[in-house]
Design a protein around this motif. Structure first.
Motif, PDB file in Angstrom:
ATOM      1  N   ALA A   1      45.532  15.889  20.120  1.00  8.30           N
ATOM      2  CA  ALA A   1      44.340  16.675  19.796  1.00  8.30           C
ATOM      3  C   ALA A   1      43.565  17.031  21.064  1.00  8.30           C
ATOM      4  CB  ALA A   1      43.442  15.907  18.823  1.00  8.30           C
ATOM      5  N   GLY A   2      43.408  16.086  21.963  1.00  8.39           N
ATOM      6  CA  GLY A   2      42.711  16.370  23.214  1.00  8.39           C
ATOM      7  C   GLY A   2      43.417  17.418  24.047  1.00  8.39           C
ATOM      8  N   ALA A   3      44.744  17.325  24.107  1.00 13.39           N
ATOM      9  CA  ALA A   3      45.512  18.318  24.862  1.00 13.39           C
ATOM     10  C   ALA A   3      45.379  19.702  24.233  1.00 13.39           C
ATOM     11  CB  ALA A   3      46.977  17.901  24.927  1.00 13.39           C
ATOM     12  N   LEU A   4      45.441  19.771  22.902  1.00 11.10           N
ATOM     13  CA  LEU A   4      45.288  21.072  22.240  1.00 11.10           C
ATOM     14  C   LEU A   4      43.911  21.669  22.475  1.00 11.10           C
ATOM     15  CD1 LEU A   4      47.090  20.875  18.785  1.00 11.10           C
ATOM     16  CD2 LEU A   4      47.635  22.295  20.728  1.00 11.10           C
ATOM     17  N   VAL A   5      42.879  20.846  22.457  1.00 11.87           N
ATOM     18  CA  VAL A   5      41.522  21.349  22.706  1.00 11.87           C
ATOM     19  C   VAL A   5      41.408  21.900  24.126  1.00 11.87           C
ATOM     20  CG1 VAL A   5      39.119  20.638  23.005  1.00 11.87           C
ATOM     21  CG2 VAL A   5      40.362  19.968  20.962  1.00 11.87           C
ATOM     22  N   LEU A   6      41.897  21.146  25.099  1.00  9.21           N
ATOM     23  CA  LEU A   6      41.808  21.612  26.491  1.00  9.21           C
ATOM     24  C   LEU A   6      42.640  22.871  26.727  1.00  9.21           C
ATOM     25  CD1 LEU A   6      41.897  18.217  28.402  1.00  9.21           C
ATOM     26  CD2 LEU A   6      39.931  19.717  28.018  1.00  9.21           C
ATOM     27  N   ILE A   7      43.834  22.913  26.153  1.00  7.82           N
ATOM     28  CA  ILE A   7      44.680  24.098  26.314  1.00  7.82           C
ATOM     29  C   ILE A   7      44.046  25.313  25.649  1.00  7.82           C
ATOM     30  CG2 ILE A   7      46.882  25.105  25.578  1.00  7.82           C
ATOM     31  CD1 ILE A   7      48.105  22.284  26.033  1.00  7.82           C
ATOM     32  N   SER A   8      43.505  25.129  24.440  1.00  9.74           N
ATOM     33  CA  SER A   8      42.903  26.271  23.754  1.00  9.74           C
ATOM     34  C   SER A   8      41.626  26.746  24.452  1.00  9.74           C
ATOM     35  CB  SER A   8      42.630  25.947  22.291  1.00  9.74           C
ATOM     36  OG  SER A   8      41.646  24.949  22.168  1.00  9.74           O
ATOM     37  N   LEU A   9      40.886  25.828  25.049  1.00 11.74           N
ATOM     38  CA  LEU A   9      39.707  26.255  25.819  1.00 11.74           C
ATOM     39  C   LEU A   9      40.120  27.068  27.043  1.00 11.74           C
ATOM     40  CD1 LEU A   9      37.408  23.108  25.668  1.00 11.74           C
ATOM     41  CD2 LEU A   9      37.042  25.322  24.568  1.00 11.74           C
ATOM     42  N   ALA A  10      41.164  26.628  27.729  1.00 16.21           N
ATOM     43  CA  ALA A  10      41.652  27.382  28.888  1.00 16.21           C
ATOM     44  C   ALA A  10      42.176  28.751  28.453  1.00 16.21           C
ATOM     45  CB  ALA A  10      42.743  26.591  29.607  1.00 16.21           C
ATOM     46  N   LEU A  11      42.937  28.792  27.360  1.00 22.29           N
ATOM     47  CA  LEU A  11      43.438  30.071  26.872  1.00 22.29           C
ATOM     48  C   LEU A  11      42.298  30.979  26.409  1.00 22.29           C
ATOM     49  CD1 LEU A  11      46.571  28.880  24.877  1.00 22.29           C
ATOM     50  CD2 LEU A  11      46.566  30.315  26.923  1.00 22.29           C
ATOM     51  N   GLY A  12      41.277  30.384  25.808  1.00 26.55           N
ATOM     52  CA  GLY A  12      40.114  31.162  25.385  1.00 26.55           C
ATOM     53  C   GLY A  12      39.360  31.752  26.556  1.00 26.55           C
TER      54      GLY A  12
ATOM     55  N   TRP B   1      41.491  32.448  21.013  1.00 28.36           N
ATOM     56  CA  TRP B   1      42.118  31.127  21.106  1.00 28.36           C
ATOM     57  C   TRP B   1      41.137  30.009  20.768  1.00 28.36           C
ATOM     58  CZ3 TRP B   1      47.006  29.868  21.120  1.00 28.36           C
ATOM     59  CH2 TRP B   1      47.948  30.807  21.523  1.00 28.36           C
ATOM     60  N   LEU B   2      39.851  30.299  20.783  1.00 26.70           N
ATOM     61  CA  LEU B   2      38.862  29.275  20.444  1.00 26.70           C
ATOM     62  C   LEU B   2      38.956  28.876  18.969  1.00 26.70           C
ATOM     63  CD1 LEU B   2      35.842  30.567  22.530  1.00 26.70           C
ATOM     64  CD2 LEU B   2      37.490  28.766  23.100  1.00 26.70           C
ATOM     65  N   TRP B   3      39.592  29.706  18.151  1.00 27.21           N
ATOM     66  CA  TRP B   3      39.817  29.326  16.766  1.00 27.21           C
ATOM     67  C   TRP B   3      40.732  28.112  16.670  1.00 27.21           C
ATOM     68  CZ3 TRP B   3      36.925  30.630  12.895  1.00 27.21           C
ATOM     69  CH2 TRP B   3      36.201  31.820  12.940  1.00 27.21           C
ATOM     70  N   LEU B   4      41.637  27.965  17.623  1.00 27.95           N
ATOM     71  CA  LEU B   4      42.487  26.774  17.640  1.00 27.95           C
ATOM     72  C   LEU B   4      41.648  25.527  17.887  1.00 27.95           C
ATOM     73  CD1 LEU B   4      45.266  25.442  17.529  1.00 27.95           C
ATOM     74  CD2 LEU B   4      45.529  25.993  19.956  1.00 27.95           C
ATOM     75  N   THR B   5      40.675  25.626  18.777  1.00 31.02           N
ATOM     76  CA  THR B   5      39.762  24.510  19.026  1.00 31.02           C
ATOM     77  C   THR B   5      39.015  24.143  17.744  1.00 31.02           C
ATOM     78  OG1 THR B   5      39.459  25.282  21.288  1.00 31.02           O
ATOM     79  CG2 THR B   5      37.856  23.709  20.472  1.00 31.02           C
ATOM     80  N   ALA B   6      38.534  25.153  17.026  1.00 27.75           N
ATOM     81  CA  ALA B   6      37.819  24.912  15.771  1.00 27.75           C
ATOM     82  C   ALA B   6      38.738  24.267  14.739  1.00 27.75           C
ATOM     83  CB  ALA B   6      37.249  26.215  15.235  1.00 27.75           C
ATOM     84  N   PHE B   7      39.996  24.708  14.670  1.00 26.57           N
ATOM     85  CA  PHE B   7      40.946  24.139  13.724  1.00 26.57           C
ATOM     86  C   PHE B   7      41.217  22.672  14.028  1.00 26.57           C
ATOM     87  CE2 PHE B   7      45.356  23.042  12.719  1.00 26.57           C
ATOM     88  CZ  PHE B   7      45.311  23.164  11.339  1.00 26.57           C
ATOM     89  N   VAL B   8      41.401  22.349  15.297  1.00 19.24           N
ATOM     90  CA  VAL B   8      41.656  20.958  15.686  1.00 19.24           C
ATOM     91  C   VAL B   8      40.452  20.086  15.328  1.00 19.24           C
ATOM     92  CG1 VAL B   8      42.054  19.406  17.637  1.00 19.24           C
ATOM     93  CG2 VAL B   8      43.312  21.555  17.486  1.00 19.24           C
TER      94      VAL B   8
END
Length: 67
Positions: A11-22, A29-36
């Motif tokens: 979960a932490g890796a997905l949040v950091l990756i989605s923030l960088a992609l956003g 891509w911030l929707w992925l952060t919200a989903f996680v």
């Protein structure tokens, strides 16, 4: 590594990756952060976590949270 730690690391890796992609690719891509975040929130109440089931199937040791 236990299931609990694997879920937190994933979960932490997905949040950091989605923030960088956003930031670098598209704000969508911030929707992925919200989903996680929403999935972590509901898992804290229901105990149902798809990532925990996935890591358990891979053979991770059981932890305290997702038993």
């Amino acid at each position: 590594m236990s299931v609990d730690r694997a879920v937190m690391a994933f979960a932490g890796a997905l949040v950091l990756i989605s923030l960088a992609l956003g930031y670098f690719v598209s704000p969508l891509w911030l929707w992925l952060t919200a989903f996680v975040g929403a999935n972590l929130f509901q898992a804290s109440f229901t105990g149902f976590c798809p990532a925990a089931m996935f890591f358990r199937a891979l053979g991770a040791k059981p932890g305290q949270a997702f038993s």
